[in-house]
Write an enzyme that holds these catalytic residues in place. Structure first.
Site, PDB file in Angstrom:
ATOM      1  N   SER A 109      52.506  45.420  37.170  1.00  0.00           N
ATOM      2  CA  SER A 109      51.437  45.255  36.180  1.00  0.00           C
ATOM      3  C   SER A 109      51.114  43.779  35.989  1.00  0.00           C
ATOM      4  O   SER A 109      52.016  42.935  35.902  1.00  0.00           O
ATOM      5  CB  SER A 109      51.872  45.848  34.843  1.00  0.00           C
ATOM      6  N   TYR A 140      43.632  43.415  36.022  1.00  0.00           N
ATOM      7  CA  TYR A 140      42.460  43.580  35.143  1.00  0.00           C
ATOM      8  C   TYR A 140      41.542  42.415  35.479  1.00  0.00           C
ATOM      9  O   TYR A 140      41.910  41.245  35.206  1.00  0.00           O
ATOM     10  CB  TYR A 140      42.863  43.488  33.669  1.00  0.00           C
ATOM     11  N   THR A 166      42.287  47.987  37.782  1.00  0.00           N
ATOM     12  CA  THR A 166      42.151  49.012  36.748  1.00  0.00           C
ATOM     13  C   THR A 166      40.760  48.921  36.143  1.00  0.00           C
ATOM     14  O   THR A 166      40.381  47.887  35.588  1.00  0.00           O
ATOM     15  CB  THR A 166      43.242  48.815  35.672  1.00  0.00           C
ATOM     16  N   LYS A 234      41.769  51.849  40.254  1.00  0.00           N
ATOM     17  CA  LYS A 234      42.591  52.748  39.439  1.00  0.00           C
ATOM     18  C   LYS A 234      41.805  53.117  38.195  1.00  0.00           C
ATOM     19  O   LYS A 234      41.381  52.212  37.450  1.00  0.00           O
ATOM     20  CB  LYS A 234      43.890  52.040  39.043  1.00  0.00           C
ATOM     21  N   HIS A 258      45.121  56.757  33.101  1.00  0.00           N
ATOM     22  CA  HIS A 258      45.916  55.752  32.390  1.00  0.00           C
ATOM     23  C   HIS A 258      46.986  56.439  31.536  1.00  0.00           C
ATOM     24  O   HIS A 258      47.365  55.969  30.459  1.00  0.00           O
ATOM     25  CB  HIS A 258      44.989  54.904  31.514  1.00  0.00           C
TER      26      HIS A 258
END
Ligand SMILES: Cc1cc2nc3c(=O)[nH]c(=O)nc-3n(C[C@H](O)[C@H](O)[C@H](O)COP(=O)(O)O)c2cc1C
Ligand SMILES: CCCCC(=O)C(=O)O
Length: 366
Positions: A109, A140, A166, A234, A258
């Protein structure tokens, strides 16, 4: 904690719940609003049954899968989850070691509490001698593209082999448990380390991750021009967006809601999978996450057309229960369940998991 006395992901969750500060447990277990989608992800698998074949000679079962040139010993990857130091001292270092030991892919992440370079080094140190562990980086996209460029450079330098972008978070989902618990910030001493000193000229500064409603397909085109790495999206949920994504040249899709933490009341990912398979038409690999807790769940997703699945919360429960060893045991339990289910389905390997093995069923798992 005697980890060998735990045999299911749900047992790991129960132990994690006992051990963790309830504020952190709620952050992890929770989803957005009424948590309809959190439950749907679990129920979706429960509403499908498996119809096995027999007498096909399934003694040698190969569970390995190759994704974008990297081999994983099983089609169960670690989905990106934030802030592992909330649940164990070593944080993402422990997760990376567990992934390397289990010989599977970790999607690190961007919101990790250890910087991606250190995470990658921990994975390399823990991997068997002849084996190069695979790390992908979840991104992100930041509205400030210089920040995004710096993040991509960090992930690339760390040796990450794909970017998983994402796209379901134009704004952050509303976990009302967090509001009630007044959980808004990481405790002192913890931060999103990937965003520290991002430009090299801002000592001590850790930026906040921006969720941006400005993002558009143009940013995906921009990203593809700024990286050699495969780009996966994603959080695409509409099959039409899956088609558009493929037209924009993405290398893969991770079908994900998510874990029910963004828009509430979206469908279970397993329920969307057949439509996705049709929309994508085999042009790029499809991965799925959300609610995978059992080997049977993995087999259902693969039979319906996913090449691999991701697990989010199960890994965090493993970390909370027993750090690196806990996460390793969760991965090994899932591997054993998968292998056992493949055998009971009369399959010789993943290629034998075909859609005809899955039927609608009554009943739910819990
Ligand atoms: C505690 C927690 C943190 C998460 N953090 C991220 C994140 O930083 N980036 C991201 O793309 N998804 C994040 N997710 C979503 C997961 O990647 C994944 O989609 C989801 O957990 C899958 O569902 P499961 O938990 O039922 O396996 C997070 C999920 C949880 C539970
Ligand atoms: C900025 C951190 C976001 C973490 C996340 O995606 C989640 O908790 O679901």
């Amino acid at each position: 904690m005697d980890l060998d006395s735990l045999f299911t992901v749900d047992e790991f969750e129960a132990v994690a719940q006992r051990k963790l500060d309830p504020v952190y447990y709620d952050y992890i277990a929770g989803g957005s609003r009424d948590e309809v989608t959190v439950r749907a992800n679990l129920d979706g698998f429960g509403r499908l049954s498996l119809l096995p074949r027999v007498l096909r000679g399934s003694a040698q079962r190969d569970l390995a899968v190759t994704l974008f040139g990297a081999r994983s010993s099983m089609p169960i990857l670690i989905s990106p989850t934030a802030f592992h130091r909330l649940v164990c001292t070593e944080g993402e270092l422990a997760t990376a070691r567990a992934a390397a030991r289990a010989d599977t892919i970790m999607i690190a992440s961007m919101a990790s509490t250890v910087a991606v370079g250190e995470v990658a080094a921990a994975a390399r140190a823990a991997a068997p001698a002849d084996h190069e562990p695979t790390l992908w980086f979840q991104l992100y996209l930041q509205p400030d593209l210089d920040d995004t460029t710096a993040l991509i450079a960090r992930a690339t330098k760390a040796g990450c082999k794909a970017l998983v972008v994402t796209v379901d978070s134009p704004v952050l989902g509303a976990n009302e448990r967090n509001h009630r618990n007044r959980f808004h910030d990481l405790p002192p001493g913890m931060a999103c380390e990937n965003l520290r000193n991002l430009r090299g000229d801002e000592p001590g500064n850790v930026r906040q991750i921006a969720m941006s409603p400005e993002l558009s397909w143009d940013h995906i085109d921009w990203l593809r021009e700024h990286t050699e790495l495969p780009v996966l999206l994603k959080g695409v949920l509409h099959p039409e967006d899956a088609r558009i994504a493929v037209d924009h040249g993405v290398s893969g899709l991770l079908l994900s809601n998510h874990g029910g933490r963004q828009l509430d009341t979206v469908p279970a990912t397993i329920d969307l999978l057949p439509e996705f398979v049709e929309a994508v038409g085999g042009r790029v690999p499809l991965l799925l996450d959300g609610g995978v807790r059992r080997g049977t769940d993995v087999v259902k997703a693969l039979a319906l057309g996913a090449v691999a699945v991701g697990v989010g919360r199960p890994i965090v429960w493993g970390l909370a229960a027993g750090g690196e060893d806990g996460a390793t045991r969760v991965l090994e339990l899932l591997r054993d369940e998968l292998d056992h289910t493949v055998a009971l389905c009369g399959a010789r390997g993943l290629a034998d998991l075909t859609p005809d093995l899955v039927r609608p069923a009554a009943g739910s798992r819990r």
